[in-house]
Design a protein around this motif. Structure first.
Motif, PDB file in Angstrom:
ATOM      1  N   ILE A  67       0.913  -1.180   0.138  1.00 42.14           N
ATOM      2  CA  ILE A  67      -0.029   0.049   0.127  1.00 42.14           C
ATOM      3  C   ILE A  67       0.946   1.166   0.016  1.00 42.14           C
ATOM      4  N   PRO A  68       0.930   1.923  -1.075  1.00 37.14           N
ATOM      5  CA  PRO A  68       1.939   3.077  -1.286  1.00 37.14           C
ATOM      6  C   PRO A  68       1.478   4.540  -0.737  1.00 37.14           C
ATOM      7  N   LEU A  69       1.411   4.515   0.416  1.00 37.17           N
ATOM      8  CA  LEU A  69       0.614   5.781   1.284  1.00 37.17           C
ATOM      9  C   LEU A  69       1.080   7.030   0.772  1.00 37.17           C
ATOM     10  N   ALA A  70       2.552   7.224   0.333  1.00 40.21           N
ATOM     11  CA  ALA A  70       2.700   8.438  -0.044  1.00 40.21           C
ATOM     12  C   ALA A  70       2.394   8.729  -1.443  1.00 40.21           C
ATOM     13  N   ASP A  71       1.996   7.886  -1.997  1.00 42.86           N
ATOM     14  CA  ASP A  71       1.422   8.097  -3.684  1.00 42.86           C
ATOM     15  C   ASP A  71      -0.235   8.237  -3.538  1.00 42.86           C
ATOM     16  N   LEU A  72      -0.708   7.622  -2.635  1.00 42.19           N
ATOM     17  CA  LEU A  72      -2.138   7.721  -2.449  1.00 42.19           C
ATOM     18  C   LEU A  72      -2.778   8.894  -1.913  1.00 42.19           C
ATOM     19  N   ILE A  73      -1.905   9.567  -0.741  1.00 38.68           N
ATOM     20  CA  ILE A  73      -2.256  10.718   0.148  1.00 38.68           C
ATOM     21  C   ILE A  73      -1.371  11.838  -0.025  1.00 38.68           C
ATOM     22  N   ASP A  74      -2.058  12.919  -0.312  1.00 40.23           N
ATOM     23  CA  ASP A  74      -1.417  14.186  -0.535  1.00 40.23           C
ATOM     24  C   ASP A  74      -0.859  14.742   0.621  1.00 40.23           C
TER      25      ASP A  74
END
Length: 430
Positions: free
Chosen positions: A56-63
């Protein structure tokens, strides 16, 4: 009742901040915070976000800007007069004034300390440093923010009717689970789903559904804000954080071996014999119980939070018998990776042997598995843990090696001191 789909579609940030109160947290965090405030107030700790689900690539998903905005909002929060009155005057576990005046005065003046946020590849590094009583209160809100921002990233791509259908399907799933749980005689179950919930509004809806659907079998929620607003019991005792930090503060191997019991001695003194639930798996359940002082056998029960739950419960039963206690009078709280089938299985297996109860977490408050393309709303394993105490690394062994954390050299040392041999690795569900 809130129309969640419309609220998501017509999203207004000021109406629905992800965390809207300092008591939008788990009850055990406040109980532990009071104990730390009394016993270890000068301890300096570092908490860190750990994403066990690397896919789950949190930094890609969440601004990053939106994440900072939500975290900054949390730092602006303080107790309201009504929240303070509820904490000061309510009866918890049959005891009035569970929270002492000196702790409440401190809590009423608290603003959470600064955070450090940095992008590292496709993940975020999020850490909190400072005095233990202050920093520890970041754990639950930080997790709630990351979990909900990930949910919002998926929901933002959906149309109005899609959202209505999604939430209708999600509600139907929760209600079908509740109907299945109704078949279990003498069930005792609580909501433990704050830290990895889909959203605050969804957790609130799930609690209301449990209230209506299960009646007295639903014993309460770990979420203080929802417990206050829905007039249900706030549920919780203590967590791995306490023995992890106490152990990191130990000066030598002998003090380390004693640290998990020092935690519970301080806990006993803090609560005058109330809330006597043991969490034995931080450094291995069997070794903890084998070396436990006799006075711990008289406590109310244990919480099972890792490894094979049936094995852990049977280990506790055997231990109680060896110490002259009647297991049928003891409480066993199952709280790891539960869903309906596992709850039914464990209840049937231990009915009459112990007083079985269940803390139902992520698969109550965040089960949207299979309801959107690519399973983009499936729950994942995200934790925020104390990783240092006064500069020393913390360690957790668990009954499941997949949940272990800390430097490998320290893990090896702790295994030696606590007599932990080979362990059966199990999939971390959530």
């Amino acid at each position: 009742m809130v129309d969640i789909a419309s609220r998501v579609w017509n999203h207004k940030w000021k109406i629905d901040p992800i965390v809207r109160s300092l008591i939008d947290t788990d009850f055990y965090k406040l109980l532990m915070c009071q104990s730390v405030f009394r016993n270890k107030p000068e301890t300096q700790v570092t908490f860190s976000l750990i994403n066990r689900s690397k896919h789950i690539p949190l930094a890609d998903l969440i601004d990053e800007g939106e994440l900072r905005e939500q975290l900054d909002h949390i730092r602006s929060l303080s107790l309201s007069r009504g929240e303070s009155t509820w904490l000061r005057g309510n009866t918890f576990y049959g005891k009035r004034q569970m929270f002492r005046p000196d702790f409440m005065e401190w809590f009423e003046g608290l603003r959470l300390p600064p955070y450090h946020l940095e992008r590292k590849g496709d993940q975020y590094e999020l850490t909190f440093e400072g005095s233990w009583p202050e920093v520890m209160l970041w754990e639950i809100p930080a997790l709630a923010v990351l979990m909900e921002l990930r949910s919002r990233a998926v929901l933002d791509r959906m149309g109005r009717f899609e959202l209505q259908v999604l939430y209708a399907r999600g509600m139907t799933r929760v209600w079908e689970k509740i109907e299945a749980l109704r078949e279990i005689p003498d069930l005792s179950i609580a909501d433990f789903g704050t830290r990895r919930r889909h959203s605050f509004l969804w957790q609130d809806w799930c609690v209301q559904a449990m209230q209506e659907g299960l009646g007295d079998a639903f014993t309460g929620t770990s979420n203080c804000k929802i417990a206050m607003s829905r007039e249900v019991e706030a549920i919780g005792t203590n967590a791995h954080e306490l023995p992890m930090v106490y152990a990191a503060l130990a000066k030598d191997d002998a003090a380390l071996a004693q640290a998990p019991y020092d935690v519970l001695q301080d806990w006993h003194d803090e609560h005058e014999g109330n809330l006597r639930i043991i969490l034995p798996d931080t450094y291995g359940t069997k070794g903890f119980l084998d070396n436990a002082p006799d006075w711990l056998a008289g406590w109310t029960g244990i919480r099972v939070d890792s490894g094979d739950p049936a094995v852990a419960a049977q280990t506790a039963i055997d231990w109680w018998k060896s110490r002259g206690e009647d297991p049928s009078e003891k409480r066993v709280i199952f709280s790891d990776g539960l869903d309906v089938a596992k709850i039914k299985e464990l209840h049937q297996q231990f009915a009459g042997k112990v007083k079985a109860s269940f803390g139902w977490g992520t698969l109550l408050t965040n089960d949207f598995r299979g309801l959107v393309p690519d399973d983009a709303l499936a729950p994942f394993s995200l934790v925020c843990k104390a990783v240092k105490a006064n500069g020393s690394p913390t360690v957790k062994l668990s009954d499941n090696p997949n949940k272990a954390m800390g430097p490998q050299s320290e893990i090896d040392r702790y295994k030696r001191i606590f007599g932990v041999g080979d362990q059966a690795a199990q999939k971390v569900i959530v």
